[in-house]
Design a protein around this motif. Structure first.
Motif, short mmCIF file in Angstrom:
data_model
loop_
_atom_site.label_atom_id
_atom_site.label_comp_id
_atom_site.label_asym_id
_atom_site.label_seq_id
_atom_site.Cartn_x
_atom_site.Cartn_y
_atom_site.Cartn_z
N GLY A 247 23.17 20.17 69.73
CA GLY A 247 21.81 20.16 69.19
C GLY A 247 21.42 18.87 68.51
O GLY A 247 20.25 18.68 68.16
N HIS A 248 22.37 17.95 68.33
CA HIS A 248 22.08 16.68 67.65
C HIS A 248 21.75 15.55 68.63
O HIS A 248 21.50 14.42 68.20
CB HIS A 248 23.27 16.27 66.79
N ILE A 249 21.76 15.83 69.93
CA ILE A 249 21.50 14.80 70.94
C ILE A 249 20.18 15.12 71.65
O ILE A 249 20.11 16.06 72.44
CB ILE A 249 22.64 14.71 71.97
N PRO A 250 19.10 14.36 71.37
CA PRO A 250 17.86 14.56 72.12
C PRO A 250 18.08 14.29 73.61
O PRO A 250 18.81 13.38 73.99
CB PRO A 250 16.90 13.53 71.52
N THR A 251 17.44 15.11 74.44
CA THR A 251 17.60 14.98 75.89
C THR A 251 16.23 14.78 76.54
O THR A 251 15.22 15.32 76.07
CB THR A 251 18.30 16.20 76.48
#
Length: 315
Positions: free
Chosen positions: A130-134
């Motif tokens: 959830g901490h990595i924008p995609t």
């Protein structure tokens, strides 16, 4: 104080070509870039003026070497300062981006333009964090998890090719990934291109049975020059080869590799070819259907640079 750099992480081929172009749209200056990728002809040529760390190869589903790459990333990120890490996949993204987050570094994952109807396995694994924008390069599957900021293909538009109607000089390129031969294409093209001046870039597979002078790898600068001078380009439907053709004003004939013939792990190359054909930037054909009329038609088409919007990452 030492300036923090941006870590650019990807595998070779199309992933590398995409990230190289998108870095400029994101606004990452060349002098601020540190690349982490595999060593091959494309990376050595394309990144000749960039700072690069070459890592041992790890296939997309090669758990052992992905874990080794993760251990290397732990050491790199513990001993260097980075403002953020950005990746377009494949296995290096899975290995490195979660480690970056653990070290307090902003990480971003941009799904490859090869994925027109949903994320790859690498993308699905990254999205669990959830901490990595995609980001997706297709608005049709944008949602709360996958943001759309544009496509690598926005950099090109169809253009007049001044009525080219001959096929004498040809470039055939199938990339350099090992383990996925493309014999269907050679069987179709060897007789079709008899009498033409052809540069055959065929990877490491043995093509002697077709009577063609295959070259495992062609340096990127040489390949780009040959494409620019060719009447037509015929290629597997990989994003890297397609982008190189478009950069040199050619609308390529793209022949997708198919999983049922063990030419790739899945059929994502069909998605690439369809997307580019819908934009007027490629002709999609299957190997068994190729005709000289297709090649003459492709030779009459052209591509030109367009002015794409910035690719804006989440702050």
């Amino acid at each position: 104080m030492t300036k923090e750099r941006v870590l650019l992480v990807c595998s070779g081929g199309g992933h590398l070509k995409q990230l190289f172009a998108l870095a400029e749209r994101i606004g990452i200056a060349a002098e601020d870039q540190l690349w982490l990728t595999f060593r091959n002809g494309l990376s050595e040529s394309l990144l000749a003026e960039r700072e690069v760390i070459f890592t041992p190869f790890a296939a997309p589903r090669d758990a052992t070497n992905i874990l080794r790459l993760r251990a290397f990333a732990e050491l790199l990120l513990a001993t260097n300062r980075f403002s953020m890490a950005v990746s377009t996949g494949s296995s290096p993204a899975v290995a490195v981006l979660p480690v970056a987050v653990k070290h307090g570094i902003r990480a971003h994952y941009i799904e490859s333009a090869a994925r027109a109807d949903g994320p790859s396995l690498s993308g699905r694994l990254i999205a669990r964090n959830g901490h990595i924008p995609t980001y997706t390069q297709y608005p049709v599957w944008e949602n709360e998890r996958w943001r759309y900021r544009g496509s690598i293909f926005d950099s090109f538009r169809p253009a007049d090719a001044s009525g080219r109607r001959r096929v004498a000089r040809v470039v055939v390129s199938v990339g350099t990934q090992e383990g996925y031969p493309f014999h269907r294409l050679y069987r179709a093209l060897a007789p079709l291109l008899d009498g033409c001046d052809v540069l055959w870039q065929t990877g490491t597979e043995d093509v002697s049975e077709y009577g063609i002078p295959g070259r495992p790898m062609v340096p990127h600068a040489e390949l780009a020059q040959a494409i620019g001078e060719a009447d037509v380009v015929i290629a597997h439907a990989g994003t890297g080869t397609a982008i190189t053709a478009l950069e040199n004003g050619k609308v390529p004939v793209l022949v997708p590799r198919l999983a049922k013939y063990h030419e790739h792990v899945d059929d994502h190359q069909v998605q690439i070819a369809r997307e580019l054909e819908s934009r007027g930037l490629a002709l999609m054909r299957h190997a068994e259907d190729l005709t000289m009329d297709d090649l003459v038609h492709a030779a009459s088409l052209g591509a030109a640079a367009a002015a794409p919007p910035p690719f804006e990452l989440v702050a």
